[in-house]
Design a protein around this motif. Structure first.
Motif, mmCIF file in Angstrom:
data_model
loop_
_atom_site.group_PDB
_atom_site.id
_atom_site.type_symbol
_atom_site.label_atom_id
_atom_site.label_comp_id
_atom_site.label_asym_id
_atom_site.label_seq_id
_atom_site.Cartn_x
_atom_site.Cartn_y
_atom_site.Cartn_z
ATOM 1 N N MET A 36 0.821 -1.224 0.000
ATOM 2 C CA MET A 36 0.000 0.000 0.000
ATOM 3 C C MET A 36 0.850 1.267 0.000
ATOM 4 O O MET A 36 0.536 2.221 -0.707
ATOM 5 N N LYS A 37 1.923 1.276 0.761
ATOM 6 C CA LYS A 37 2.769 2.470 0.832
ATOM 7 C C LYS A 37 3.449 2.765 -0.496
ATOM 8 O O LYS A 37 3.711 3.916 -0.819
ATOM 9 N N GLY A 38 3.744 1.719 -1.270
ATOM 10 C CA GLY A 38 4.441 1.894 -2.538
ATOM 11 C C GLY A 38 3.531 2.181 -3.717
ATOM 12 O O GLY A 38 4.021 2.461 -4.825
ATOM 13 N N MET A 39 2.227 2.128 -3.507
ATOM 14 C CA MET A 39 1.286 2.329 -4.619
ATOM 15 C C MET A 39 1.442 3.669 -5.327
ATOM 16 O O MET A 39 1.541 3.687 -6.560
ATOM 17 N N PRO A 40 1.422 4.808 -4.622
ATOM 18 C CA PRO A 40 1.502 6.088 -5.345
ATOM 19 C C PRO A 40 2.738 6.199 -6.227
ATOM 20 O O PRO A 40 2.651 6.640 -7.375
ATOM 21 N N GLN A 41 3.884 5.769 -5.723
ATOM 22 C CA GLN A 41 5.109 5.854 -6.514
ATOM 23 C C GLN A 41 5.050 4.901 -7.702
ATOM 24 O O GLN A 41 5.404 5.292 -8.822
ATOM 25 N N ALA A 42 4.592 3.666 -7.481
ATOM 26 C CA ALA A 42 4.508 2.693 -8.576
ATOM 27 C C ALA A 42 3.566 3.179 -9.671
ATOM 28 O O ALA A 42 3.877 3.078 -10.863
ATOM 29 N N ILE A 43 2.426 3.723 -9.264
ATOM 30 C CA ILE A 43 1.459 4.222 -10.245
ATOM 31 C C ILE A 43 2.039 5.409 -11.005
ATOM 32 O O ILE A 43 2.034 5.433 -12.237
ATOM 33 N N GLY A 44 2.569 6.394 -10.302
ATOM 34 C CA GLY A 44 3.118 7.584 -10.951
ATOM 35 C C GLY A 44 4.254 7.274 -11.907
ATOM 36 O O GLY A 44 4.259 7.732 -13.053
ATOM 37 N N GLU A 45 5.233 6.495 -11.446
ATOM 38 C CA GLU A 45 6.384 6.157 -12.297
ATOM 39 C C GLU A 45 5.962 5.390 -13.547
ATOM 40 O O GLU A 45 6.473 5.645 -14.638
ATOM 41 N N ASN A 46 5.024 4.459 -13.399
ATOM 42 C CA ASN A 46 4.635 3.651 -14.552
ATOM 43 C C ASN A 46 3.725 4.390 -15.509
ATOM 44 O O ASN A 46 3.783 4.143 -16.714
ATOM 45 N N PHE A 47 2.907 5.326 -15.021
ATOM 46 C CA PHE A 47 2.151 6.174 -15.947
ATOM 47 C C PHE A 47 3.114 6.969 -16.817
ATOM 48 O O PHE A 47 2.912 7.098 -18.029
ATOM 49 N N VAL A 48 4.175 7.485 -16.231
ATOM 50 C CA VAL A 48 5.172 8.251 -16.992
ATOM 51 C C VAL A 48 5.842 7.360 -18.031
ATOM 52 O O VAL A 48 6.005 7.749 -19.190
#
Length: 156
Positions: free
Chosen positions: A26-38
């Protein structure tokens, strides 16, 4: 805040997309989502394409999602089939019937919407099937209580 639209039954056409499967917590979700959208958006631009919808995240194992284990499919839809590269795959989202609803507020409140949508599906004689998808309309800089998310649940 909660639900800002009625629960709607819709028919979606088949749609190509670029997507990547990610496992995190859960803690890593925002970073994983943001980086992969880019990363996916960069691949779109390299192929001269623009997305046909806002970014999405699918949760194939939504029922077994825990704080420590979150499996996500992160993607962008396109108007034509694009070439994947590495762990970014070219996929086809099949034509299907879905139930859809808009939510405004904290992401932690989405469980209540999922429960309401599941009850709507049952009450109206349908059965859920497959991966639920969330579309994130809000920029990460928007206050949590103003986040707008569309939830889609596919039906049999």
């Amino acid at each position: 805040m909660a639900k800002i639209s009625e629960i709607m039954l819709l028919q979606q056409p088949e749609q190509p997309a670029l997507a990547i499967e990610v496992q995190t917590d859960m803690k890593g979700m925002p970073q994983a989502i943001g980086e992969n959208f880019v990363r996916i958006d960069t691949l779109f631009k390299e192929q001269g394409e623009v997305t046909t919808n806002i970014p999405f995240v699918g949760y194939p194992d939504f029922e077994s999602l825990t704080e420590e284990h979150v499996r996500m499919i992160i993607g962008l839809k396109s108007s034509r089939t694009l070439q994947g590269t590495g762990n970014i795959k070219s996929v086809i989202i099949p034509a299907r019937r879905i139930v859809s609803c808009l939510h405004r507020g904290n992401y932690n409140e989405l469980a209540q919407l999922y429960n309401e949508m599941a009850e709507w599906i049952k009450t109206n004689g349908y059965k859920a099937s497959g991966t639920s998808i969330e579309y994130y309309y809000s920029n990460p800089d928007v206050p949590e209580e103003e986040h707008v998310t569309r939830v889609e649940m596919p039906l049999l």
